[in-house]
Design an enzyme around this catalytic site. Structure first.
Site, PDB file in Angstrom:
ATOM      1  N   TYR A 162      -6.096  19.903 -16.445  1.00 43.35           N
ATOM      2  CA  TYR A 162      -5.032  19.235 -15.776  1.00 43.35           C
ATOM      3  C   TYR A 162      -4.044  20.185 -15.531  1.00 43.35           C
ATOM      4  CZ  TYR A 162      -0.977  16.179 -14.747  1.00 43.35           C
ATOM      5  OH  TYR A 162      -0.071  15.650 -14.064  1.00 43.35           O
ATOM      6  N   ASP A 255      -2.687  28.453 -17.308  1.00 39.92           N
ATOM      7  CA  ASP A 255      -1.719  27.385 -17.417  1.00 39.92           C
ATOM      8  C   ASP A 255      -1.680  27.081 -18.984  1.00 39.92           C
ATOM      9  OD1 ASP A 255      -0.392  25.019 -17.563  1.00 39.92           O
ATOM     10  OD2 ASP A 255      -1.768  24.058 -16.192  1.00 39.92           O
ATOM     11  N   LYS A 283       6.643  22.558 -20.909  1.00 37.36           N
ATOM     12  CA  LYS A 283       7.040  21.704 -22.282  1.00 37.36           C
ATOM     13  C   LYS A 283       7.892  22.635 -23.127  1.00 37.36           C
ATOM     14  CE  LYS A 283       3.465  18.730 -20.984  1.00 37.36           C
ATOM     15  NZ  LYS A 283       1.897  18.867 -20.418  1.00 37.36           N
TER      16      LYS A 283
HETATM   17  C1  LIG Z   1       1.971  18.759 -18.577  1.00 39.73           C
HETATM   18  C2  LIG Z   1       1.007  19.747 -17.942  1.00 39.73           C
HETATM   19  C3  LIG Z   1       1.444  20.074 -16.790  1.00 39.73           C
HETATM   20  C4  LIG Z   1       2.328  19.610 -15.918  1.00 39.73           C
HETATM   21  O1  LIG Z   1       3.599  19.605 -16.378  1.00 39.73           O
HETATM   22  P1  LIG Z   1       4.908  18.483 -15.994  1.00 39.73           P
HETATM   23  O2  LIG Z   1       5.891  19.227 -16.338  1.00 39.73           O
HETATM   24  O3  LIG Z   1       4.472  17.323 -16.300  1.00 39.73           O
HETATM   25  O4  LIG Z   1       4.554  18.564 -14.236  1.00 39.73           O
HETATM   26  C5  LIG Z   1       0.659  21.289 -16.295  1.00 39.73           C
HETATM   27  N1  LIG Z   1      -0.386  21.788 -16.996  1.00 39.73           N
HETATM   28  C6  LIG Z   1      -0.640  21.427 -18.029  1.00 39.73           C
HETATM   29  C7  LIG Z   1      -1.759  22.242 -19.044  1.00 39.73           C
HETATM   30  C8  LIG Z   1      -0.036  20.540 -18.795  1.00 39.73           C
HETATM   31  O5  LIG Z   1      -0.474  20.077 -20.016  1.00 39.73           O
END
Ligand SMILES: *Cc1c(COP(=O)(O)O)cnc(C)c1O
Length: 443
Positions: A162, A255, A283
């Site tokens: 994701y 990511d 995050k």
């Molecule tokens: C949470 C998440 C995102 C998206 O971040 P948002 O701040 O919710 O847009 C992208 N990549 C990973 C791996 C995530 O866990």
């Protein structure tokens, strides 16, 4: 002997005390008339576990209180950001001080330089970077940079990975989407994902085949996927990706929105010793405020406007409050902090494994430092296909049994839980004691 000791220390509770949910239920009614599903992000709606979502009134340390006054030990941590727990005094003070000086200028401020320097010192592959306001923006923008820099269109992602909700990335994208049972999202045109190649995670041969069949701009991957539940990479998998990207002149994008500043100060790239070309953060780095970052090798980042031809912008980018919160959090994250998180994680792992053994519940417990997932399945979980074999019905029952015992977990099986520095050994032991009962209650 062991059973006797447990009987002595564990109350024989078969039913959890009744939890009043009157206020949360009333709020949810009103929210449903305002927001699709009553929420502003889908997984919050408890669709995967059923029942009425709790409305949180406040959080302090490792604990949250709902609108009805029930309190819970929080093992979700706002889905990862809250590595210091809720309302850490340093973060609160930093945000208050920043707010007093003005909340947004649409112009540069010193805090951006300070946080940028702190990030580069911790994650040296991020030689240059740009701040955005969410993880979604970070991954979307990094991908645009990779395409602009290489002049190629196609990119590879893994099944169950994701990367936020940008159109091109919404193919086979794990948790939130999988939980809703949507193979893709409506409204994403075939054209938008035409250059998105999806391969199974942990499968080097599939990755190689995708490179051979396509002109690839980049691989984008969570080095430690956390959105199909936590599924660590096989030894050698990440180095193999690095070699493939080098061999085909493609960019490797990590990511690290979950793993960055979470699994170590240098993220998963430090843990595994693999240097990506571009990194996305979110995050933890924002300390609970809206913040994302993407960055990497200097010459690649020079492609970004106004230095280069890849457009990227944001009214609130580098927001003073988010910068202040990020700086306050990063100041706390020394090696001792990660050692502490790992010790708490180990304690939780030992406890839950013992509880699983004594209750004979078939499950796989995965953990990297302070991130964990308990999969309810007998077979090992190595990719999205095996993760999806987990028993979501049993997870839903377990989730509610834990909630009734004052433990707040991710409201879906294919998500990760988080331990924070605000948790104590007693909190971990409370989690384990509740699990012992909940495992039985959810059979
Ligand atoms: C949470 C998440 C995102 C998206 O971040 P948002 O701040 O919710 O847009 C992208 N990549 C990973 C791996 C995530 O866990």
């Amino acid at each position: 002997m062991k059973a006797a000791r447990m009987a002595a220390t564990t109350p024989r509770l078969t039913r959890a005390p009744m939890r009043n949910t009157t206020v949360s239920t009333a709020l949810f009614e009103r929210a449903q008339s305002l927001f699709p599903g009553g929420v502003n992000s889908p997984v919050r709606a408890f669709k995967a576990v059923g029942g009425t979502p709790i409305f949180i009134a406040r959080g302090q340390g490792a604990r949250v209180w709902d609108a009805d006054g029930n309190s819970y030990l929080d093992f979700l941590g706002s889905w990862g950001p809250l590595i210091l727990g809720h309302a850490h005094p340093d973060v609160v003070a930093a945000v208050q001080a920043a707010a007093r000086d003005g909340t947004s200028f649409g112009a540069s401020t010193e805090r951006e330089v300070l946080l940028g320097e702190a990030i580069r010192a911790a994650v040296p592959s991020m030689e240059r970077m740009r701040f955005v306001s969410s993880g979604t923006e970070a991954t979307m923008s990094a991908l645009r940079v990779a395409r602009g820099f290489t002049g190629r269109h196609r990119f590879i992602k893994v099944e169950g990975g994701y990367h936020g909700h940008a159109d091109t990335l919404l193919a086979a994208s794990g948790s939130g989407v999988a939980t809703l049972g949507l193979p893709d999202s409506a409204g994403v045109t075939p054209g938008a994902v035409a250059d998105t190649i999806v391969v199974p995670f942990n499968d080097e041969a599939a990755m190689q085949a995708a490179f051979e069949a396509n002109q690839v701009a980049a691989v984008i991957i969570e080095p430690i996927p956390g959105n199909m539940g936590l599924v660590p990479p096989r030894p050698g998998y990440l180095p193999a990706l690095r070699r493939l990207c080098d061999a085909y002149c493609a960019l490797l994008i990590f990511d690290e929105v979950i793993s960055g500043f979470r699994v170590s100060r240098g993220g998963a790239q430090a843990l595994f010793g693999v240097r990506p070309d571009l990194t996305c953060l979110g995050k933890v780095v924002g300390g609970g405020l809206p913040l994302g970052v993407f960055g990497g090798q200097g010459d690649i980042m020079s492609a970004v406007a106004p230095e280069g031809p890849v457009y990227q912008a944001g009214t609130l980018s580098g927001n003073p409050l988010a910068m202040a919160a990020g700086l306050a959090v990063l100041r706390k994250l020394d090696q001792a902090a990660y050692d502490r998180l790992d010790a708490l994680g180990q304690r939780l792992e030992a406890g839950i494994k013992e509880a699983l053994a004594t209750t004979s519940v078939p499950a796989q417990f995965h953990r990297v430092g302070s991130v964990f997932t308990l999969f309810f399945c007998a077979e090992s979980v190595t990719d999205f296909t095996s993760a999806k074999r987990a028993d979501v019905g049993r997870y839903a029952r377990f989730f509610h049994a834990m909630l009734d015992r004052g433990i707040y977990l991710p409201p879906a099986q294919l998500e990760a839980g988080f331990v924070s520095l605000a948790h104590t050994e007693d909190d971990i032991d409370a989690f384990v004691a509740a699990s012992r009962e909940a495992l039985v209650a959810s059979r």
